[in-house]
Structure formats: C-alpha cells, structure tokens
Design a protein around this motif. Structure first.
Motif, PDB file in Angstrom:
ATOM      1  N   THR A  21       0.847  -1.189   0.000  1.00 22.17           N
ATOM      2  CA  THR A  21       0.000   0.000   0.000  1.00 22.17           C
ATOM      3  C   THR A  21       0.878   1.233   0.000  1.00 22.17           C
ATOM      4  N   ARG A  22       0.442   2.234  -0.768  1.00 21.45           N
ATOM      5  CA  ARG A  22       1.161   3.512  -0.791  1.00 21.45           C
ATOM      6  C   ARG A  22       0.161   4.637  -0.999  1.00 21.45           C
ATOM      7  N   ALA A  23       0.553   5.827  -0.607  1.00 19.50           N
ATOM      8  CA  ALA A  23      -0.270   7.008  -0.838  1.00 19.50           C
ATOM      9  C   ALA A  23       0.138   7.628  -2.165  1.00 19.50           C
ATOM     10  N   CYS A  24      -0.838   8.141  -2.878  1.00 20.79           N
ATOM     11  CA  CYS A  24      -0.584   8.837  -4.138  1.00 20.79           C
ATOM     12  C   CYS A  24      -1.594   9.979  -4.230  1.00 20.79           C
ATOM     13  N   GLY A  25      -1.196  11.149  -3.769  1.00 18.08           N
ATOM     14  CA  GLY A  25      -2.129  12.274  -3.727  1.00 18.08           C
ATOM     15  C   GLY A  25      -3.272  11.948  -2.798  1.00 18.08           C
ATOM     16  N   ARG A  26      -4.488  12.098  -3.277  1.00 17.97           N
ATOM     17  CA  ARG A  26      -5.661  11.830  -2.437  1.00 17.97           C
ATOM     18  C   ARG A  26      -6.036  10.341  -2.392  1.00 17.97           C
ATOM     19  N   PHE A  27      -5.347   9.528  -3.168  1.00 14.67           N
ATOM     20  CA  PHE A  27      -5.657   8.103  -3.261  1.00 14.67           C
ATOM     21  C   PHE A  27      -4.802   7.265  -2.321  1.00 14.67           C
ATOM     22  N   THR A  28      -5.370   6.149  -1.905  1.00  6.28           N
ATOM     23  CA  THR A  28      -4.601   5.064  -1.317  1.00  6.28           C
ATOM     24  C   THR A  28      -4.515   4.012  -2.407  1.00  6.28           C
ATOM     25  N   VAL A  29      -3.300   3.681  -2.806  1.00  2.98           N
ATOM     26  CA  VAL A  29      -3.090   2.719  -3.888  1.00  2.98           C
ATOM     27  C   VAL A  29      -2.624   1.401  -3.278  1.00  2.98           C
ATOM     28  N   VAL A  30      -3.362   0.351  -3.565  1.00  4.86           N
ATOM     29  CA  VAL A  30      -2.963  -0.995  -3.160  1.00  4.86           C
ATOM     30  C   VAL A  30      -2.472  -1.685  -4.421  1.00  4.86           C
ATOM     31  N   GLU A  31      -1.167  -1.907  -4.482  1.00  8.80           N
ATOM     32  CA  GLU A  31      -0.559  -2.559  -5.635  1.00  8.80           C
ATOM     33  C   GLU A  31      -0.543  -4.065  -5.397  1.00  8.80           C
ATOM     34  N   VAL A  32      -1.111  -4.789  -6.338  1.00  6.51           N
ATOM     35  CA  VAL A  32      -1.254  -6.233  -6.226  1.00  6.51           C
ATOM     36  C   VAL A  32      -0.335  -6.886  -7.252  1.00  6.51           C
ATOM     37  N   SER A  33       0.294  -7.990  -6.865  1.00  4.76           N
ATOM     38  CA  SER A  33       1.178  -8.678  -7.804  1.00  4.76           C
ATOM     39  C   SER A  33       1.115 -10.186  -7.592  1.00  4.76           C
ATOM     40  N   ASP A  62      -4.406  -1.524  -7.873  1.00  8.49           N
ATOM     41  CA  ASP A  62      -3.617  -1.627  -9.098  1.00  8.49           C
ATOM     42  C   ASP A  62      -3.329  -3.098  -9.395  1.00  8.49           C
ATOM     43  N   LEU A  63      -3.970  -3.607 -10.432  1.00  6.37           N
ATOM     44  CA  LEU A  63      -3.850  -5.017 -10.810  1.00  6.37           C
ATOM     45  C   LEU A  63      -2.919  -5.230 -12.005  1.00  6.37           C
ATOM     46  N   ARG A  64      -2.157  -4.230 -12.381  1.00 10.10           N
ATOM     47  CA  ARG A  64      -1.339  -4.346 -13.590  1.00 10.10           C
ATOM     48  C   ARG A  64      -0.225  -5.378 -13.481  1.00 10.10           C
ATOM     49  N   ARG A  65       0.175  -5.743 -12.258  1.00  8.51           N
ATOM     50  CA  ARG A  65       1.262  -6.718 -12.091  1.00  8.51           C
ATOM     51  C   ARG A  65       0.750  -8.101 -11.668  1.00  8.51           C
ATOM     52  N   VAL A  66      -0.550  -8.303 -11.813  1.00  3.76           N
ATOM     53  CA  VAL A  66      -1.148  -9.580 -11.428  1.00  3.76           C
ATOM     54  C   VAL A  66      -0.965 -10.590 -12.549  1.00  3.76           C
ATOM     55  N   GLU A  67      -0.518 -11.793 -12.177  1.00  4.51           N
ATOM     56  CA  GLU A  67      -0.336 -12.871 -13.148  1.00  4.51           C
ATOM     57  C   GLU A  67      -1.559 -13.784 -13.218  1.00  4.51           C
ATOM     58  N   PHE A  68      -2.278 -13.904 -12.098  1.00  2.00           N
ATOM     59  CA  PHE A  68      -3.457 -14.757 -12.031  1.00  2.00           C
ATOM     60  C   PHE A  68      -4.390 -14.165 -10.985  1.00  2.00           C
ATOM     61  N   LEU A  91     -13.924   2.521  -4.244  1.00  3.76           N
ATOM     62  CA  LEU A  91     -12.812   1.648  -4.601  1.00  3.76           C
ATOM     63  C   LEU A  91     -12.880   1.436  -6.103  1.00  3.76           C
ATOM     64  N   ARG A  92     -11.751   1.674  -6.760  1.00  7.16           N
ATOM     65  CA  ARG A  92     -11.686   1.491  -8.211  1.00  7.16           C
ATOM     66  C   ARG A  92     -10.488   0.627  -8.559  1.00  7.16           C
ATOM     67  N   LEU A  93     -10.545   0.034  -9.737  1.00  8.30           N
ATOM     68  CA  LEU A  93      -9.467  -0.831 -10.208  1.00  8.30           C
ATOM     69  C   LEU A  93      -8.643  -0.137 -11.270  1.00  8.30           C
ATOM     70  N   VAL A  94      -7.359  -0.472 -11.286  1.00  8.81           N
ATOM     71  CA  VAL A  94      -6.446  -0.041 -12.335  1.00  8.81           C
ATOM     72  C   VAL A  94      -5.948  -1.307 -13.014  1.00  8.81           C
ATOM     73  N   SER A  95      -6.219  -1.439 -14.297  1.00  4.70           N
ATOM     74  CA  SER A  95      -5.757  -2.612 -15.032  1.00  4.70           C
ATOM     75  C   SER A  95      -5.739  -2.313 -16.519  1.00  4.70           C
ATOM     76  N   ASP A  96      -4.657  -2.725 -17.150  1.00  2.00           N
ATOM     77  CA  ASP A  96      -4.556  -2.627 -18.597  1.00  2.00           C
ATOM     78  C   ASP A  96      -4.495  -4.022 -19.220  1.00  2.00           C
ATOM     79  N   GLN A  97      -4.883  -5.036 -18.436  1.00  2.00           N
ATOM     80  CA  GLN A  97      -4.794  -6.427 -18.873  1.00  2.00           C
ATOM     81  C   GLN A  97      -6.143  -6.927 -19.410  1.00  2.00           C
ATOM     82  N   PRO A  98      -6.179  -7.343 -20.651  1.00  2.74           N
ATOM     83  CA  PRO A  98      -7.427  -7.871 -21.216  1.00  2.74           C
ATOM     84  C   PRO A  98      -7.996  -9.043 -20.420  1.00  2.74           C
TER      85      PRO A  98
END
Length: 125
Positions: A21-33, A62-68, A91-98
């Motif tokens: 978890t990290r702060a990014c401006g007004r957001f709390t970003v949970v990076e998942v991998s 943030d789901l951009r580094r998720v493999e499964f 709560l919103r998702l970040v993903s560029d994975q089809p």
C-alpha cells in the motif's frame, strides 16, 4: 473502539509478496502482484481492510502486475468496495490487462469495476 484501536485498524500493513500500500495524492493505492487465489487472497484482504478503514476512502487497486486472479480475489474486491461505500468512499481498479477485463465481464462486474488504464496523476513509466 478506543482511539488506539482505531489507529491500529488504520495502520498500513507491511508489504507482502502479493500486496503493498502507498499514498498517491488523495488516493490510497494498493498494488497487487503475482497470483491471487484462495491461498493468497488474505494477503490482499489485510491491505484492503486497512485502506477502507477510515472515512471517505478513495482506494485504487492496481492489478497491472497480477499474473493470475480468480473468484477469491473478486470476493475480496467486492467486500472492500462495499466497505469503502459504507464509509462514504469508493474503490476502483487499475488494469490494462485484457484477461482482467474478461474476468470482470464474465463475473458480471465490469460495470461495477470499470478499470482505469493507470493511476490518475501518474504518467506511464
């Protein structure tokens, strides 16, 4: 709950193999991998519980580094989104994975979690 217990509930959990978890401006970003499944979903849950513990949370997962990612991960996301909404946040998702988009569509959750291509305010590296 005592103020000390409140503070502990809002503490950022230590990074683990599947979430940080990290702060990014007004957001709390949970990076998942890695792989999020029945065996690892709890690693994500502790970060999302902390991120949604305060009033009016604005959480990006943030789901951009998720493999499964399977239905165990979807359950965790739905629970965290409900917690955020109960507290006047979102709560919103970040993903560029089809494949994440297909998973959300197949589960009927694409309308609830329309993925953002990146974290707002951060340029692509």
């Amino acid at each position: 709950m005592t103020p000390d217990a409140d503070d502990r509930a809002c503490e950022t959990p230590a990074a683990n193999a599947h979430a940080r978890t990290r702060a990014c401006g007004r957001f709390t970003v949970v990076e998942v991998s890695g792989e999020i499944d029945l065996a690892t979903a709890e690693s994500l849950t502790e970060h999302l519980d902390a991120a949604t513990a305060r009033g009016e949370p604005d959480v990006l997962v943030d789901l951009r580094r998720v493999e499964f990612f399977d239905c165990s991960g979807l359950r965790v996301l739905c629970r965290a989104a409900a917690r955020a909404t109960e507290r006047g946040g979102r709560l919103r998702l970040v993903s560029d994975q089809p494949r994440i988009h297909r998973l959300l569509m197949g589960a009927g959750l694409l309308g609830r979690f329309p993925p953002l291509p990146d974290v707002p305010g951060e340029g692509r590296e």
